[in-house]
Enzyme design. Structure first.
Site, PDB file in Angstrom:
ATOM      1  N   ARG A  37       0.827  -1.213   0.000  1.00  0.00           N
ATOM      2  CA  ARG A  37       0.000   0.000   0.000  1.00  0.00           C
ATOM      3  C   ARG A  37       0.862   1.265   0.000  1.00  0.00           C
ATOM      4  NH1 ARG A  37      -4.895  -1.990   3.947  1.00  0.00           N
ATOM      5  NH2 ARG A  37      -6.135  -2.837   2.260  1.00  0.00           N
ATOM      6  N   LYS A 198     -18.554 -16.453   2.469  1.00  0.00           N
ATOM      7  CA  LYS A 198     -20.003 -16.378   2.671  1.00  0.00           C
ATOM      8  C   LYS A 198     -20.797 -15.867   1.472  1.00  0.00           C
ATOM      9  CE  LYS A 198     -19.733 -14.184   6.783  1.00  0.00           C
ATOM     10  NZ  LYS A 198     -20.262 -13.333   7.713  1.00  0.00           N
ATOM     11  N   GLY A 350      -8.549  -7.311  -0.765  1.00  0.00           N
ATOM     12  CA  GLY A 350      -8.694  -8.166   0.417  1.00  0.00           C
ATOM     13  C   GLY A 350      -8.096  -9.548   0.204  1.00  0.00           C
ATOM     14  N   GLY A 373     -13.544  -4.159   0.563  1.00  0.00           N
ATOM     15  CA  GLY A 373     -14.927  -3.685   0.663  1.00  0.00           C
ATOM     16  C   GLY A 373     -15.246  -2.659  -0.408  1.00  0.00           C
TER      17      GLY A 373
HETATM   18  P1  AMP Z   1     -13.908 -13.590   1.463  1.00  0.00           P
HETATM   19  O1  AMP Z   1     -13.201 -12.566   2.311  1.00  0.00           O
HETATM   20  O2  AMP Z   1     -15.372 -13.596   1.588  1.00  0.00           O
HETATM   21  O3  AMP Z   1     -13.426 -13.558   0.028  1.00  0.00           O
HETATM   22  O4  AMP Z   1     -13.500 -15.003   2.076  1.00  0.00           O
HETATM   23  C1  AMP Z   1     -12.202 -15.462   2.059  1.00  0.00           C
HETATM   24  C2  AMP Z   1     -12.087 -16.636   2.976  1.00  0.00           C
HETATM   25  O5  AMP Z   1     -12.897 -17.702   2.514  1.00  0.00           O
HETATM   26  C3  AMP Z   1     -10.685 -17.169   3.063  1.00  0.00           C
HETATM   27  O6  AMP Z   1     -10.173 -16.949   4.343  1.00  0.00           O
HETATM   28  C4  AMP Z   1     -10.843 -18.647   2.773  1.00  0.00           C
HETATM   29  O7  AMP Z   1     -10.102 -19.484   3.638  1.00  0.00           O
HETATM   30  C5  AMP Z   1     -12.324 -18.884   2.983  1.00  0.00           C
HETATM   31  N1  AMP Z   1     -12.770 -20.077   2.262  1.00  0.00           N
HETATM   32  C6  AMP Z   1     -12.539 -20.412   0.980  1.00  0.00           C
HETATM   33  N2  AMP Z   1     -13.026 -21.630   0.705  1.00  0.00           N
HETATM   34  C7  AMP Z   1     -13.593 -22.103   1.842  1.00  0.00           C
HETATM   35  C8  AMP Z   1     -14.239 -23.317   2.207  1.00  0.00           C
HETATM   36  N3  AMP Z   1     -14.406 -24.308   1.316  1.00  0.00           N
HETATM   37  N4  AMP Z   1     -14.696 -23.438   3.471  1.00  0.00           N
HETATM   38  C9  AMP Z   1     -14.517 -22.450   4.363  1.00  0.00           C
HETATM   39  N5  AMP Z   1     -13.904 -21.271   4.092  1.00  0.00           N
HETATM   40  C10 AMP Z   1     -13.443 -21.102   2.838  1.00  0.00           C
END
Ligand code: AMP
Length: 394
Positions: A37, A198, A350, A373
């Protein structure tokens, strides 16, 4: 863009107040452990100096001190790193507003000055008008180069623009250019790769992308809620029970909009994430008690075949638990494949940016957003307050 940018404004003999994003990770010895950054802000800072700015006054937040002075969140280590990268001395002050700060800026022999963490004042995040005015009184012109906080209406991103002519820095302009192209006029076919933890975090993105994307690839933790919606057995994989109906609705809408959705056809599964004793690849149905942690080889192959069709690829969210090497293969293989394609390749900030950095594929992507975000909200089609507040071009 109808907003003023750095190259539109006069900087000679001006005190230039720049909102940068120096929210960098620090190690146990309080040294900057990832300077991405800081490096990203250099073109704007250097340009201001070259154009004859009399002072370049940098403001940023670091961590979440929640409106109090917290020693470990001082920006002092950042000043040292910035000076080394810039090849120019940097004066660090221990506050960010007030008469002493004003006097110290004028008396400093250094041209580049870094003020203390803005979030030591609760007024920063509450966008307090008086605080914004005090910040604004330090400079003659305001430049916002902190894309990572542009989705927040804070005193240093929105409030300050009511008191000074305000323009976008080069980093902000670059983000708007690449993300704006996706939102407004993407080269088609556009394929969205979605992953991460999620569904609930990405619903608005999917809804907005159903109007723009030709195909959507879904992996990561969120794919199990979709597989559940299709009545697959998902064992103990990540599930958002209250989003199964939402997932069904999205699948319906996609069908109507003629947007193809691709879900994993095989999955890497374990008995437990930490210290697993069993690991195997199964098909769409996951046996009871097992957890999906990555996409399988057949899925990697089919996702890559799909991606060959793309002229634009937007990727938000890893396809497995990439932080654990054994579960990072799916994300890695697809990222490696994407890296070789000639499509426009836009990587969300992120975790997705961290994933590409872990795989050392950063220089193979067209654009890696510096805001998690913020990039998500921009792609959802929302106006970001930090951008909307900048001065319009005449
Ligand atoms: P996000 O910030 O929503 O993009 O989420 C990223 C996170 O999702 C990372 O820390 C990953 O470890 C997690 N992730 C990816 N695949 C899976 C999975 N199959 N089960 C649980 N967490 C996951």
């Amino acid at each position: 863009m109808n907003k003023l940018s750095l190259s539109d404004v006069q900087l000679r003999d001006k005190k230039v107040l720049i909102r940068v994003d120096f929210n960098v990770p620090l190690d146990k010895e309080s040294k900057v452990s990832d300077d991405t950054r800081i490096r990203a802000s250099l073109p704007t800072i250097k340009y201001c100096l070259e154009q004859g700015a009399v002072k370049v006054i940098l403001v940023s937040h670091l961590g979440r001190p929640d409106g109090q002075v917290v020693e470990k969140y001082r920006l002092t280590p950042v000043a040292a790193k910035l000076a080394a990268l810039l090849g120019e001395p940097v004066k660090k002050l221990d506050d960010c507003i007030g008469d002493k700060v004003k006097a110290d800026i004028i008396q400093a022999k250094e041209k580049v000055i870094l003020l203390e963490n803005l979030r030591f004042y609760k007024e920063e995040e509450s966008n307090d008008k008086g605080f914004a005015q005090k910040l604004a009184s330090l400079g003659d012109i305001f430049i916002n180069d902190a894309f990572g906080t542009a989705h927040r209406a804070h005193a240093s991103t929105e409030g300050v623009t009511h008191f000074l002519k305000s323009a976008a820095g080069f980093l902000l302009v670059k983000e708007i250019e690449y993300l704006g192209q996706v939102v407004e006029n993407p080269k088609k076919p556009l394929i969205l790769i979605l992953g991460g933890a999620k569904v609930s975090d990405k619903i608005l993105l999917i809804e907005s992308m159903l109007k723009k994307a030709d195909e959507i690839i879904i992996g990561g933790g969120m794919c199990y809620t979709f597989l559940k919606a299709l009545d697959k057995n998902i064992g103990n994989s990540k599930l958002e029970k209250d989003r199964v109906e939402t997932a069904k609705g999205i699948l319906e809408k996609a069908k109507k909009a003629n947007v193809r959705i691709h879900l994993p056809v095989d999955n890497v599964v374990v008995d437990k994430i930490e210290g697993f004793t069993k690991i195997e690849t199964v098909g769409e149905d996951i046996p009871d008690g097992l957890i999906g942690v990555d996409i399988g080889l057949k899925t990697i192959e089919s996702f890559c075949q799909t991606l060959k069709r793309a002229k634009t690829i937007v990727w938000n969210g890893p396809l497995g638990i990439f932080e654990i090497d054994t579960f990072s293969k799916g994300s890695y293989k697809v990222a490696e494949f994407v890296a070789k394609l000639s499509a426009v390749k836009i990587i969300g900030g992120g975790d997705t940016a961290a994933m590409v950095a872990k795989f050392k594929l950063e220089d193979k992507m067209t654009h890696i957003s510096t805001g998690g975000g913020a990039s998500l909200e921009y792609l959802e089609g929302k106006a970001l307050p930090g951008i909307a507040a900048l001065t319009n071009k005449e």
